[in-house]
Motif scaffolding. Structure first.
Motif, PDB file in Angstrom:
ATOM      1  N   GLN A  15      29.792 -44.653  -6.014  1.00  6.63           N
ATOM      2  CA  GLN A  15      29.311 -44.958  -7.361  1.00  6.63           C
ATOM      3  C   GLN A  15      29.895 -43.981  -8.379  1.00  6.63           C
ATOM      4  O   GLN A  15      30.255 -44.385  -9.494  1.00  6.63           O
ATOM      5  CB  GLN A  15      27.783 -44.918  -7.420  1.00  6.63           C
ATOM      6  CG  GLN A  15      27.236 -45.267  -8.806  1.00  6.63           C
ATOM      7  CD  GLN A  15      25.776 -45.661  -8.786  1.00  6.63           C
ATOM      8  OE1 GLN A  15      25.217 -45.924  -7.725  1.00  6.63           O
ATOM      9  NE2 GLN A  15      25.157 -45.708  -9.957  1.00  6.63           N
ATOM     10  N   HIS A  16      30.007 -42.709  -8.034  1.00  5.69           N
ATOM     11  CA  HIS A  16      30.603 -41.735  -8.952  1.00  5.69           C
ATOM     12  C   HIS A  16      32.066 -42.073  -9.224  1.00  5.69           C
ATOM     13  O   HIS A  16      32.546 -41.917 -10.353  1.00  5.69           O
ATOM     14  CB  HIS A  16      30.491 -40.333  -8.372  1.00  5.69           C
ATOM     15  CG  HIS A  16      29.101 -39.776  -8.425  1.00  5.69           C
ATOM     16  ND1 HIS A  16      28.669 -38.769  -7.597  1.00  5.69           N
ATOM     17  CD2 HIS A  16      28.053 -40.086  -9.217  1.00  5.69           C
ATOM     18  CE1 HIS A  16      27.406 -38.481  -7.876  1.00  5.69           C
ATOM     19  NE2 HIS A  16      27.025 -39.270  -8.858  1.00  5.69           N
ATOM     20  N   GLU A  35      32.100 -44.980 -11.687  1.00  5.75           N
ATOM     21  CA  GLU A  35      31.763 -44.530 -13.042  1.00  5.75           C
ATOM     22  C   GLU A  35      32.913 -43.727 -13.652  1.00  5.75           C
ATOM     23  O   GLU A  35      33.163 -43.807 -14.863  1.00  5.75           O
ATOM     24  CB  GLU A  35      30.484 -43.706 -13.002  1.00  5.75           C
ATOM     25  CG  GLU A  35      29.248 -44.529 -12.643  1.00  5.75           C
ATOM     26  CD  GLU A  35      28.017 -43.679 -12.405  1.00  5.75           C
ATOM     27  OE1 GLU A  35      28.154 -42.438 -12.349  1.00  5.75           O
ATOM     28  OE2 GLU A  35      26.910 -44.237 -12.273  1.00  5.75           O
ATOM     29  N   TYR A  81      30.683 -53.420 -13.022  1.00  2.27           N
ATOM     30  CA  TYR A  81      29.657 -52.492 -13.528  1.00  2.27           C
ATOM     31  C   TYR A  81      29.489 -52.671 -15.035  1.00  2.27           C
ATOM     32  O   TYR A  81      28.367 -52.708 -15.553  1.00  2.27           O
ATOM     33  CB  TYR A  81      30.104 -51.074 -13.203  1.00  2.27           C
ATOM     34  CG  TYR A  81      29.071 -49.984 -13.396  1.00  2.27           C
ATOM     35  CD1 TYR A  81      28.436 -49.779 -14.614  1.00  2.27           C
ATOM     36  CD2 TYR A  81      28.753 -49.129 -12.353  1.00  2.27           C
ATOM     37  CE1 TYR A  81      27.501 -48.774 -14.779  1.00  2.27           C
ATOM     38  CE2 TYR A  81      27.811 -48.113 -12.519  1.00  2.27           C
ATOM     39  CZ  TYR A  81      27.204 -47.948 -13.737  1.00  2.27           C
ATOM     40  OH  TYR A  81      26.276 -46.947 -13.906  1.00  2.27           O
ATOM     41  N   PRO A 122      25.290 -51.573 -12.226  1.00  6.19           N
ATOM     42  CA  PRO A 122      25.648 -51.091 -10.885  1.00  6.19           C
ATOM     43  C   PRO A 122      25.202 -52.056  -9.800  1.00  6.19           C
ATOM     44  O   PRO A 122      24.148 -52.669  -9.894  1.00  6.19           O
ATOM     45  CB  PRO A 122      24.912 -49.751 -10.784  1.00  6.19           C
ATOM     46  CG  PRO A 122      23.785 -49.859 -11.767  1.00  6.19           C
ATOM     47  CD  PRO A 122      24.299 -50.702 -12.887  1.00  6.19           C
ATOM     48  N   ARG A 167      21.431 -44.421 -16.226  1.00  5.95           N
ATOM     49  CA  ARG A 167      22.737 -43.757 -16.157  1.00  5.95           C
ATOM     50  C   ARG A 167      23.843 -44.651 -16.691  1.00  5.95           C
ATOM     51  O   ARG A 167      24.743 -44.206 -17.397  1.00  5.95           O
ATOM     52  CB  ARG A 167      23.044 -43.359 -14.706  1.00  5.95           C
ATOM     53  CG  ARG A 167      24.432 -42.716 -14.526  1.00  5.95           C
ATOM     54  CD  ARG A 167      24.754 -42.578 -13.053  1.00  5.95           C
ATOM     55  NE  ARG A 167      23.887 -41.609 -12.417  1.00  5.95           N
ATOM     56  CZ  ARG A 167      24.160 -40.299 -12.346  1.00  5.95           C
ATOM     57  NH1 ARG A 167      25.271 -39.842 -12.913  1.00  5.95           N
ATOM     58  NH2 ARG A 167      23.349 -39.479 -11.741  1.00  5.95           N
ATOM     59  N   ARG A 168      23.758 -45.959 -16.387  1.00  5.03           N
ATOM     60  CA  ARG A 168      24.810 -46.879 -16.820  1.00  5.03           C
ATOM     61  C   ARG A 168      24.924 -46.915 -18.336  1.00  5.03           C
ATOM     62  O   ARG A 168      26.019 -46.768 -18.890  1.00  5.03           O
ATOM     63  CB  ARG A 168      24.508 -48.293 -16.299  1.00  5.03           C
ATOM     64  CG  ARG A 168      25.511 -49.339 -16.749  1.00  5.03           C
ATOM     65  CD  ARG A 168      25.213 -50.663 -16.088  1.00  5.03           C
ATOM     66  NE  ARG A 168      23.988 -51.259 -16.598  1.00  5.03           N
ATOM     67  CZ  ARG A 168      23.960 -52.128 -17.601  1.00  5.03           C
ATOM     68  NH1 ARG A 168      25.065 -52.479 -18.225  1.00  5.03           N
ATOM     69  NH2 ARG A 168      22.811 -52.647 -18.006  1.00  5.03           N
ATOM     70  N   SER A 172      34.323 -51.421 -10.845  1.00  2.00           N
ATOM     71  CA  SER A 172      34.127 -50.779 -12.144  1.00  2.00           C
ATOM     72  C   SER A 172      33.968 -51.804 -13.254  1.00  2.00           C
ATOM     73  O   SER A 172      33.092 -51.678 -14.122  1.00  2.00           O
ATOM     74  CB  SER A 172      35.310 -49.857 -12.456  1.00  2.00           C
ATOM     75  OG  SER A 172      35.446 -48.853 -11.480  1.00  2.00           O
ATOM     76  N   ASN A 220      26.159 -43.523 -19.843  1.00  2.00           N
ATOM     77  CA  ASN A 220      27.586 -43.298 -19.639  1.00  2.00           C
ATOM     78  C   ASN A 220      28.426 -44.126 -20.596  1.00  2.00           C
ATOM     79  O   ASN A 220      29.412 -43.645 -21.169  1.00  2.00           O
ATOM     80  CB  ASN A 220      27.966 -43.650 -18.194  1.00  2.00           C
ATOM     81  CG  ASN A 220      27.465 -42.636 -17.195  1.00  2.00           C
ATOM     82  OD1 ASN A 220      27.095 -41.525 -17.552  1.00  2.00           O
ATOM     83  ND2 ASN A 220      27.427 -43.015 -15.931  1.00  2.00           N
ATOM     84  N   GLN A 240      35.126 -35.849 -13.867  1.00  2.00           N
ATOM     85  CA  GLN A 240      35.856 -37.085 -13.588  1.00  2.00           C
ATOM     86  C   GLN A 240      36.903 -36.847 -12.497  1.00  2.00           C
ATOM     87  O   GLN A 240      37.069 -37.671 -11.591  1.00  2.00           O
ATOM     88  CB  GLN A 240      36.540 -37.599 -14.851  1.00  2.00           C
ATOM     89  CG  GLN A 240      35.581 -38.077 -15.927  1.00  2.00           C
ATOM     90  CD  GLN A 240      36.307 -38.447 -17.219  1.00  2.00           C
ATOM     91  OE1 GLN A 240      37.466 -38.092 -17.403  1.00  2.00           O
ATOM     92  NE2 GLN A 240      35.623 -39.154 -18.089  1.00  2.00           N
TER      93      GLN A 240
END
Length: 221
Positions: A59-60, A63, A34, A39, A211-212, A31, A215, A9
């Protein structure tokens, strides 16, 4: 309750050191979008062009901000906790203020989402089915009608009876105090509707591997 950023992070939020407070506001908005809609790669491309970086970096960062929001909510972090954390990470006062406001303004939304995720939804523990075919009737000799009848056994809690069903192939008796957690549904459908149902379930399964979703589930649990 104190909390801290994980190593990945911290790396993903490094972009914030290079941006203005207004840019961080844009990332915080992305964010929250999202969380609501998933995304938005096109939006990340626009921000990447604006920041002279690549899409994955943006994008990282988005997230990582989601993870910060959820972790702070779960830890019931105060404004002082957030300021301490962000100041230790070396952010400017303007960015610290933006991050603090972002977490506090979205806290109720995250708390509501976590509570909703903890609702005991019904789970499928067994299914019985049969195929019915009507070849003809008195009024229509060339009729070909197919129906699938399914009985779905649902439960609000994971049950050991799943393993028992696999081993014995028989439905185990249900105790009286378990009936309130149990629901049996009979469903009849045609083949076209059944194919559509299968497609919807397969799409949901694919989405659960994204991934969404991973996470968000990881942060909640």
């Amino acid at each position: 309750m104190l909390f801290s950023l994980k190593k990945n992070q911290r790396e993903h939020l490094h972009l914030l050191h290079q941006r203005s407070a207004q840019d961080v506001v844009e990332l915080c908005k992305s964010s929250f979008e999202y969380l609501n809609y998933g995304p938005n790669v096109q939006r990340y491309q626009q921000l990447a062009n604006k920041y002279s970086t690549d899409v994955s970096t943006v994008q990282h960062a988005v997230e990582a901000l989601i993870a910060l929001l959820i972790d702070a909510t779960k830890a019931n972090a105060t404004e002082i906790d957030l300021q301490r954390l962000t100041q230790e990470e070396g952010y400017s006062e303007d960015i610290v203020e933006v991050l603090t406001q972002f977490v506090h303004s979205k806290r109720n939304f995250v708390e509501g989402s976590i509570k909703s995720a903890n609702i005991r939804a019904y789970r499928l523990i067994n299914i019985e089915w049969r195929l019915e075919v009507r070849l003809a009737t008195r009024s229509l000799l060339n009729q070909n009608s197919l129906r699938v009848t399914m009985k779905l056994y649902l439960h609000t809690e994971p049950k050991n009876e799943n393993r028992d069903l696999l081993e014995t192939g028989e439905q185990q008796p249900i105790h009286a105090d378990e009936k309130r957690n149990r629901k049996d549904i009979i469903v009849q459908t045609d083949l076209n509707s059944l194919v559509h149902m299968i497609q919807v379930l397969e799409n949901a399964l694919d989405e659960s591997k994204s991934r969404r979703v991973r996470n968000i589930v990881s942060a909640i649990h």
